[in-house]
Design an enzyme around this catalytic site. Structure first.
Site, PDB file in Angstrom:
ATOM      1  N   ASN A 247       0.825  -1.207   0.000  1.00 16.89           N
ATOM      2  CA  ASN A 247       0.000   0.000   0.000  1.00 16.89           C
ATOM      3  C   ASN A 247       0.856   1.252   0.000  1.00 16.89           C
ATOM      4  O   ASN A 247       0.569   2.226  -0.707  1.00 16.89           O
ATOM      5  CB  ASN A 247      -0.917   0.003   1.230  1.00 16.89           C
ATOM      6  CG  ASN A 247      -2.344  -0.438   0.906  1.00 16.89           C
ATOM      7  OD1 ASN A 247      -2.719  -0.529  -0.250  1.00 16.89           O
ATOM      8  ND2 ASN A 247      -3.117  -0.723   1.930  1.00 16.89           N
ATOM      9  N   GLU A 283      -6.193  -7.349   4.946  1.00 18.03           N
ATOM     10  CA  GLU A 283      -5.636  -8.253   3.938  1.00 18.03           C
ATOM     11  C   GLU A 283      -5.773  -9.716   4.342  1.00 18.03           C
ATOM     12  O   GLU A 283      -5.174 -10.597   3.725  1.00 18.03           O
ATOM     13  CB  GLU A 283      -4.150  -7.926   3.703  1.00 18.03           C
ATOM     14  CG  GLU A 283      -3.217  -8.235   4.849  1.00 18.03           C
ATOM     15  CD  GLU A 283      -3.111  -7.111   5.885  1.00 18.03           C
ATOM     16  OE1 GLU A 283      -2.106  -7.088   6.614  1.00 18.03           O
ATOM     17  OE2 GLU A 283      -4.028  -6.258   5.944  1.00 18.03           O
TER      18      GLU A 283
END
Length: 367
Positions: A247, A283
């Protein structure tokens, strides 16, 4: 929600009152209740009046119908076969009204009760069957009225009077038809909206997978079934490696695309309808496999690791140079009772070992 007073009196069917289908069943049941009770009261009053007039045949007829309605009331209390009881009640009403209507009771304004028939039949039986019975009723009445000279016991209305009754009846029928059609159309739209809302409540908005809340519900149901059947289950937790770094490097939009791609991969690997894929959070993903073998569970865990590495996503912050995943698998083939928190704890422990031993692999535990 049914009023407690009505619940005490009528004992409504044991259905989910919050569902549209359940509320529809309750409405029909309540209509049958009320019609039965009102009919019984009305018939008893009429019977007493007819008895004083020494019209014993009509007394017998009314009391017979009252007994039928009383039986119908108690049958309806079971909440079963409402469509059958509604059809039976409507047919009995049809023959009763026609008999009263054409046997000389016209002078007592019996045709006013005649107009109730389309309202009752369309609501209880639906548009198709209700329309057939409603139209057949007025059609049979026309045949009886205009052939009264060859049919004994028929007291005809004048042509002018019967045409007025016919037009009034058709007006009531059309009103009832449009009203019921509109109500059913609104109900179908409402059911569709409720289905979409329920689907949104159990789905993750980004990936489209089932969410953690739904996982708790599904797991609770499956584990309860397993406590009776003793079937084997597997629980898998998968965590994308170095996702925070991904990210930070590729941005949140890049991270979202990766999550979507990984979700689609899991869906493609889990093909049985009895197996479930959930987004556990962030995640992390979870898979619940029912009635599976140890070999099938391990093959799936191995495929998840291998196919993730083949996704077309580079990851410069991952030592492998690509996107990888760590997987923890717990397999339960014993007959002992197992709780969801145990599965999560064991799978999380196996996942931690996979992370600790270098990532891009799976670790299994068996109970």
């Amino acid at each position: 929600m049914i009023n407690p007073f009505f619940r005490w009196i009528f004992k409504p069917a044991s259905v989910n009152e919050d569902s549209i289908e359940g509320s529809e069943i309750l409405r029909k049941q309540m209509v049958l209740y009320i019609l039965s009770l009102l009919g019984i009261v009305f018939l008893l009053i009429m019977s007493s009046r007819l008895f004083s007039e020494k019209s014993y045949f009509y007394v017998f007829l009314n009391l017979s119908l009252a007994c039928f309605l009383l039986v119908l009331f108690f049958l309806t209390r079971t909440g079963k076969y409402l469509q059958l009881y509604g059809t039976l009640a409507t047919l009995i009403l049809q023959f009763y009204f026609m008999f009263i209507f054409h046997s000389g009771a016209g002078n007592q304004m019996a045709f006013v009760w005649y107009y109730l028939f389309p309202l009752v039949s369309l609501f209880l039986l639906g548009l198709k069957l209700g329309s057939i019975l409603s139209l057949s009723m007025i059609g049979l009445s026309a045949l009886l009225n205009f052939n009264s000279d060859i049919l004994p016991g028929i007291v005809p209305f004048s042509s002018h009077m019967f045409v007025r009754i016919l037009l009034s009846y058709m007006g009531v029928f059309l009103f009832a038809f449009v009203f019921e059609q509109t109500r059913q159309s609104a109900q179908i739209k409402l059911e569709g909206m409720m289905k979409k809302l329920n689907e949104l409540a159990i789905r993750d908005t980004l990936t489209g997978l089932y969410n953690r809340r739904y996982m708790d519900d599904v797991a609770f149901r499956i584990l309860n079934q397993r406590s009776r059947s003793g079937s084997a289950i597997a629980f898998i937790m998968a965590d994308l490696d170095y996702f925070k770094k991904y990210n930070d490097t590729y941005g949140h939009q890049g991270g979202d695309k990766l999550l979507e791609a990984f979700s689609n991969l899991l869906i493609s690997l889990v093909r049985r309808q009895t197996d479930f894929v959930f987004r556990y959070g962030g995640e992390e993903f979870a898979l619940l496999l029912t009635s599976t073998s140890r070999e099938m569970a391990e093959n799936l865990a191995e495929k998840i690791v291998a196919e993730t590495a083949n996704l077309p996503f580079s990851h410069s912050k991952n030592p492998h140079g690509k996107v990888t995943v760590s997987v923890g698998l717990v397999y339960v083939d014993s007959h002992r009772e197992v709780k969801l928190h145990e599965l999560i704890s064991q799978a999380d422990s196996a996942l931690y070992e996979a992370k600790k031993s270098g990532r891009n692999r799976y670790v299994h535990k068996f109970k």
